[in-house]
Scaffold this active site. Sequence first.
Site, mmCIF file in Angstrom:
data_model
loop_
_atom_site.group_PDB
_atom_site.id
_atom_site.type_symbol
_atom_site.label_atom_id
_atom_site.label_comp_id
_atom_site.label_asym_id
_atom_site.label_seq_id
_atom_site.Cartn_x
_atom_site.Cartn_y
_atom_site.Cartn_z
ATOM 1 N N SER A 196 0.846 -1.196 0.000
ATOM 2 C CA SER A 196 0.000 0.000 0.000
ATOM 3 C C SER A 196 0.876 1.238 0.000
ATOM 4 O O SER A 196 1.677 1.449 0.917
ATOM 5 C CB SER A 196 -0.896 0.031 1.244
ATOM 6 O OG SER A 196 -1.439 1.336 1.380
ATOM 7 N N HIS A 222 -1.153 -1.245 -4.344
ATOM 8 C CA HIS A 222 -2.427 -0.957 -3.681
ATOM 9 C C HIS A 222 -2.513 0.542 -3.380
ATOM 10 O O HIS A 222 -1.640 1.116 -2.728
ATOM 11 C CB HIS A 222 -2.503 -1.772 -2.389
ATOM 12 C CG HIS A 222 -3.817 -1.672 -1.675
ATOM 13 N ND1 HIS A 222 -4.924 -2.412 -2.034
ATOM 14 C CD2 HIS A 222 -4.207 -0.921 -0.612
ATOM 15 C CE1 HIS A 222 -5.932 -2.142 -1.223
ATOM 16 N NE2 HIS A 222 -5.531 -1.219 -0.351
ATOM 17 N N ASP A 229 -4.746 3.526 -1.751
ATOM 18 C CA ASP A 229 -5.810 3.805 -0.779
ATOM 19 C C ASP A 229 -6.348 5.214 -0.954
ATOM 20 O O ASP A 229 -5.671 6.194 -0.640
ATOM 21 C CB ASP A 229 -5.261 3.635 0.639
ATOM 22 C CG ASP A 229 -5.071 2.177 0.995
ATOM 23 O OD1 ASP A 229 -6.012 1.400 0.815
ATOM 24 O OD2 ASP A 229 -3.970 1.820 1.449
ATOM 25 N N MET A 231 -8.988 8.034 0.133
ATOM 26 C CA MET A 231 -9.786 8.389 1.329
ATOM 27 C C MET A 231 -10.340 9.799 1.198
ATOM 28 O O MET A 231 -9.654 10.698 0.701
ATOM 29 C CB MET A 231 -8.905 8.318 2.571
ATOM 30 C CG MET A 231 -8.262 6.975 2.793
ATOM 31 S SD MET A 231 -7.229 7.024 4.270
ATOM 32 C CE MET A 231 -6.613 5.333 4.285
ATOM 33 N N HIS A 241 -8.388 1.022 -3.979
ATOM 34 C CA HIS A 241 -9.308 0.787 -2.860
ATOM 35 C C HIS A 241 -9.973 2.111 -2.506
ATOM 36 O O HIS A 241 -9.343 2.996 -1.928
ATOM 37 C CB HIS A 241 -8.471 0.236 -1.688
ATOM 38 C CG HIS A 241 -9.239 -0.005 -0.439
ATOM 39 N ND1 HIS A 241 -8.613 -0.277 0.778
ATOM 40 C CD2 HIS A 241 -10.570 -0.022 -0.170
ATOM 41 C CE1 HIS A 241 -9.523 -0.457 1.711
ATOM 42 N NE2 HIS A 241 -10.722 -0.300 1.165
ATOM 43 N N MET A 289 -12.117 4.277 -0.409
ATOM 44 C CA MET A 289 -12.760 4.481 0.900
ATOM 45 C C MET A 289 -13.453 5.832 0.844
ATOM 46 O O MET A 289 -13.077 6.790 1.538
ATOM 47 C CB MET A 289 -11.696 4.413 2.006
ATOM 48 C CG MET A 289 -11.205 2.992 2.242
ATOM 49 S SD MET A 289 -9.653 2.901 3.153
ATOM 50 C CE MET A 289 -8.513 3.149 1.797
ATOM 51 N N MET A 347 -11.270 -5.977 5.376
ATOM 52 C CA MET A 347 -10.491 -5.028 6.182
ATOM 53 C C MET A 347 -10.175 -5.669 7.532
ATOM 54 O O MET A 347 -11.088 -6.087 8.249
ATOM 55 C CB MET A 347 -11.290 -3.743 6.424
ATOM 56 C CG MET A 347 -11.482 -2.845 5.220
ATOM 57 S SD MET A 347 -9.970 -2.310 4.393
ATOM 58 C CE MET A 347 -9.006 -1.626 5.735
ATOM 59 N N ASP A 360 -6.416 -6.586 4.217
ATOM 60 C CA ASP A 360 -5.826 -5.247 4.222
ATOM 61 C C ASP A 360 -5.912 -4.662 5.616
ATOM 62 O O ASP A 360 -7.004 -4.459 6.144
ATOM 63 C CB ASP A 360 -6.610 -4.379 3.221
ATOM 64 C CG ASP A 360 -6.053 -2.986 3.070
ATOM 65 O OD1 ASP A 360 -4.978 -2.692 3.620
ATOM 66 O OD2 ASP A 360 -6.718 -2.182 2.385
#
Length: 245
Positions: free
Chosen positions: A10, A35, A37, A39, A68, A70, A139, A175
């Site tokens: 990540s 990966h 992330d 957010m 991913h 979020m 998660m 993850d």
Amino acid sequence: MTGEIIVAPSILAADFARLGEEIAGIDAAGADWIHCDVMDEHFVPNISFGADVIKAIRPVTAKTLDVHLMIAPADPYLEAFAKAGADIITVHAEAGAHLDRSLQAIRALGKQAGVSLCPATPEGAIEYVLDRIDLVLVMTVNPGFGGQSFLQSQLEKIRRIRAMIGGRPIRLEVDGGVTRDNAAAVAAAGADTLVAGSAVFRGKSSADYAANIAAIRVAAEAGRVPKLQDNSAQSMRTGEAARVR
Ligand code: DX5
Ligand code: ZN
């Protein structure tokens, strides 16, 4: 039976001031996927980066960009992430009222579709979308921050989802708080794809990253659900019935 182990560092744990170099570093160090992330400080209590950063890093690596999301809502941004160069787009089951529609939209954009479950969300949330997905992301921390401790409670959920997946070609990714010390346990529970942030970006050089990725991979391979032929060989040796998951 699971596929080959995939290790997906990540980039949340990377040095953002040198993001291109860091991605080239984990690419050279043996990362299978990258990966990413995303957010929004709404679905999770933190802001990271958006589609423009995915677009900027796309030319740096040929590896799969595992994005991913979020964020809530996710649907209005799916096309932007697809155009930016994401290969896999994962949305949270908790992020919108119409998960089935979101997953259809991702595949309609020509991308692989993933669904993620927060720690308190039961596995039943994905029961009726299993034929629309390429990946389930469990998660193992509450999403929002890197460097948190792995939640042991999620091992049972991983086992149950592995059974739900059956023979479908769906990756089971974990993850949050994944390290070389718990990689065997998550693989034994049925995970075949391991995200790791702080456990990979420890140290400073690509050589450190390579050692960290290799340690996670070796531990996961050692712990993973045995392949059918391994079971058969063992049953021939011991005379016990092969246990196939
Ligand atoms: C958490 C993110 C994770 C996180 C993993 O919200 O989805 O990908 O960055 O970082 P570590 O491995 O440090 O827990
Ligand atoms: Zn993530």
